[in-house]
Design a protein around this motif. Structure first.
Motif, PDB file in Angstrom:
ATOM      1  N   LYS A  18       0.831  -1.212   0.000  1.00  0.00           N
ATOM      2  CA  LYS A  18       0.000   0.000   0.000  1.00  0.00           C
ATOM      3  C   LYS A  18       0.862   1.257   0.000  1.00  0.00           C
ATOM      4  O   LYS A  18       1.860   1.339   0.707  1.00  0.00           O
ATOM      5  CB  LYS A  18      -0.907   0.020   1.228  1.00  0.00           C
ATOM      6  CG  LYS A  18      -2.073  -0.921   1.137  1.00  0.00           C
ATOM      7  CD  LYS A  18      -2.989  -0.722   2.322  1.00  0.00           C
ATOM      8  CE  LYS A  18      -4.261  -1.501   2.158  1.00  0.00           C
ATOM      9  NZ  LYS A  18      -5.163  -1.305   3.287  1.00  0.00           N
ATOM     10  N   GLU A  20      -0.589   4.373   0.619  1.00  0.00           N
ATOM     11  CA  GLU A  20      -1.150   5.320   1.577  1.00  0.00           C
ATOM     12  C   GLU A  20      -0.779   4.924   3.013  1.00  0.00           C
ATOM     13  O   GLU A  20      -0.513   3.768   3.297  1.00  0.00           O
ATOM     14  CB  GLU A  20      -2.660   5.440   1.431  1.00  0.00           C
ATOM     15  CG  GLU A  20      -3.423   4.157   1.626  1.00  0.00           C
ATOM     16  CD  GLU A  20      -3.542   3.277   0.381  1.00  0.00           C
ATOM     17  OE1 GLU A  20      -4.067   2.168   0.523  1.00  0.00           O
ATOM     18  OE2 GLU A  20      -3.098   3.666  -0.711  1.00  0.00           O
ATOM     19  N   PRO A  21      -0.768   5.890   3.909  1.00  0.00           N
ATOM     20  CA  PRO A  21      -0.460   5.593   5.316  1.00  0.00           C
ATOM     21  C   PRO A  21      -1.509   4.665   5.939  1.00  0.00           C
ATOM     22  O   PRO A  21      -2.670   4.657   5.530  1.00  0.00           O
ATOM     23  CB  PRO A  21      -0.503   6.955   6.007  1.00  0.00           C
ATOM     24  CG  PRO A  21      -0.511   7.967   4.926  1.00  0.00           C
ATOM     25  CD  PRO A  21      -1.009   7.301   3.682  1.00  0.00           C
ATOM     26  N   ILE A  22      -1.083   3.924   6.918  1.00  0.00           N
ATOM     27  CA  ILE A  22      -1.975   3.029   7.660  1.00  0.00           C
ATOM     28  C   ILE A  22      -3.005   3.867   8.419  1.00  0.00           C
ATOM     29  O   ILE A  22      -2.672   4.890   8.994  1.00  0.00           O
ATOM     30  CB  ILE A  22      -1.156   2.204   8.663  1.00  0.00           C
ATOM     31  CG1 ILE A  22      -0.069   1.447   7.933  1.00  0.00           C
ATOM     32  CG2 ILE A  22      -2.028   1.353   9.537  1.00  0.00           C
ATOM     33  CD1 ILE A  22      -0.259   0.020   7.732  1.00  0.00           C
ATOM     34  N   GLU A  23      -4.234   3.403   8.399  1.00  0.00           N
ATOM     35  CA  GLU A  23      -5.297   4.057   9.163  1.00  0.00           C
ATOM     36  C   GLU A  23      -6.053   2.993   9.935  1.00  0.00           C
ATOM     37  O   GLU A  23      -6.707   2.146   9.339  1.00  0.00           O
ATOM     38  CB  GLU A  23      -6.254   4.794   8.229  1.00  0.00           C
ATOM     39  CG  GLU A  23      -5.639   6.003   7.570  1.00  0.00           C
ATOM     40  CD  GLU A  23      -6.643   6.762   6.727  1.00  0.00           C
ATOM     41  OE1 GLU A  23      -7.860   6.661   6.984  1.00  0.00           O
ATOM     42  OE2 GLU A  23      -6.206   7.449   5.801  1.00  0.00           O
ATOM     43  N   PHE A  24      -5.954   3.027  11.243  1.00  0.00           N
ATOM     44  CA  PHE A  24      -6.658   2.058  12.067  1.00  0.00           C
ATOM     45  C   PHE A  24      -8.073   2.558  12.316  1.00  0.00           C
ATOM     46  O   PHE A  24      -8.284   3.672  12.767  1.00  0.00           O
ATOM     47  CB  PHE A  24      -5.932   1.867  13.399  1.00  0.00           C
ATOM     48  CG  PHE A  24      -6.617   0.872  14.298  1.00  0.00           C
ATOM     49  CD1 PHE A  24      -6.530  -0.482  14.038  1.00  0.00           C
ATOM     50  CD2 PHE A  24      -7.355   1.296  15.380  1.00  0.00           C
ATOM     51  CE1 PHE A  24      -7.157  -1.403  14.857  1.00  0.00           C
ATOM     52  CE2 PHE A  24      -7.993   0.390  16.206  1.00  0.00           C
ATOM     53  CZ  PHE A  24      -7.894  -0.968  15.948  1.00  0.00           C
ATOM     54  N   ASP A  25      -9.057   1.724  11.988  1.00  0.00           N
ATOM     55  CA  ASP A  25     -10.465   2.055  12.224  1.00  0.00           C
ATOM     56  C   ASP A  25     -11.016   1.009  13.179  1.00  0.00           C
ATOM     57  O   ASP A  25     -11.228  -0.149  12.792  1.00  0.00           O
ATOM     58  CB  ASP A  25     -11.242   2.061  10.907  1.00  0.00           C
ATOM     59  CG  ASP A  25     -12.711   2.397  11.082  1.00  0.00           C
ATOM     60  OD1 ASP A  25     -13.206   2.439  12.229  1.00  0.00           O
ATOM     61  OD2 ASP A  25     -13.379   2.600  10.056  1.00  0.00           O
ATOM     62  N   ASP A  37      -4.872  -3.182   8.289  1.00  0.00           N
ATOM     63  CA  ASP A  37      -4.157  -2.588   7.168  1.00  0.00           C
ATOM     64  C   ASP A  37      -2.864  -3.306   6.823  1.00  0.00           C
ATOM     65  O   ASP A  37      -2.353  -3.184   5.727  1.00  0.00           O
ATOM     66  CB  ASP A  37      -3.828  -1.121   7.456  1.00  0.00           C
ATOM     67  CG  ASP A  37      -5.014  -0.211   7.232  1.00  0.00           C
ATOM     68  OD1 ASP A  37      -6.020  -0.679   6.683  1.00  0.00           O
ATOM     69  OD2 ASP A  37      -4.929   0.953   7.613  1.00  0.00           O
ATOM     70  N   PHE A  71       0.801   0.038  14.283  1.00  0.00           N
ATOM     71  CA  PHE A  71      -0.467  -0.372  14.888  1.00  0.00           C
ATOM     72  C   PHE A  71      -0.439  -1.807  15.404  1.00  0.00           C
ATOM     73  O   PHE A  71      -1.451  -2.324  15.844  1.00  0.00           O
ATOM     74  CB  PHE A  71      -1.622  -0.182  13.900  1.00  0.00           C
ATOM     75  CG  PHE A  71      -1.957   1.258  13.698  1.00  0.00           C
ATOM     76  CD1 PHE A  71      -2.535   2.001  14.715  1.00  0.00           C
ATOM     77  CD2 PHE A  71      -1.689   1.885  12.499  1.00  0.00           C
ATOM     78  CE1 PHE A  71      -2.850   3.336  14.538  1.00  0.00           C
ATOM     79  CE2 PHE A  71      -1.994   3.218  12.306  1.00  0.00           C
ATOM     80  CZ  PHE A  71      -2.571   3.946  13.332  1.00  0.00           C
TER      81      PHE A  71
END
Length: 134
Positions: A18, A20-25, A37, A71
């Protein structure tokens, strides 16, 4: 492009590529559980480790890597190594993207085919190195 991964139970190895930066949801779930991610496998209950084969987009010099465990805070992989080879032809592997992979592990036949390409003899770019959480 991911050519093979031993296990993709919680998150597919394609996530290693990937941009894009990691985004934890914390609220993101699918039929396999929490959406992650990174590349996340099940805990090993047998000898060995999980690994994948990745084909880079173009031939050239590798100048560095980013291994981000931001994360993974307590469930991170304890160590990592990276090997590479410049190959003149495609690897003799079954088509990896022919099936939905999240929530699966490679079959014994798939592991055998991937081990048969001799990646254990490739050049070591990053020797086995410990990783820390977060």
């Amino acid at each position: 492009k991911i050519l093979f991964a031993t296990d993709e139970w919680f998150a597919v190895a394609d996530n290693l590529n990937k941009d894009e930066p990691i985004e934890f949801d914390e609220n993101a779930f699918d039929e396999h559980g929490k959406v992650m991610d990174g590349w996340e496998t099940r805990r090993k209950r047998t000898a060995g480790h999980d690994w994948c084969l990745m084909k880079l987009g173009l031939p050239g010099a590798i100048r560095g890597f980013e291994v981000d465990t931001a994360f993974f805070t307590g469930n991170q992989v304890p160590r990592i190594s990276i090997q590479a080879a410049s190959l003149s032809s495609d690897l003799p592997l079954p088509p990896w993207n022919a099936k939905a992979r999240k929530g699966t592990a490679a079959t014994a036949e798939e592991v055998g085919a991937a081990e048969g390409v001799g990646s254990d003899q490739w050049h070591t770019l990053v020797a086995m190195s410990p990783l820390s959480p977060g």
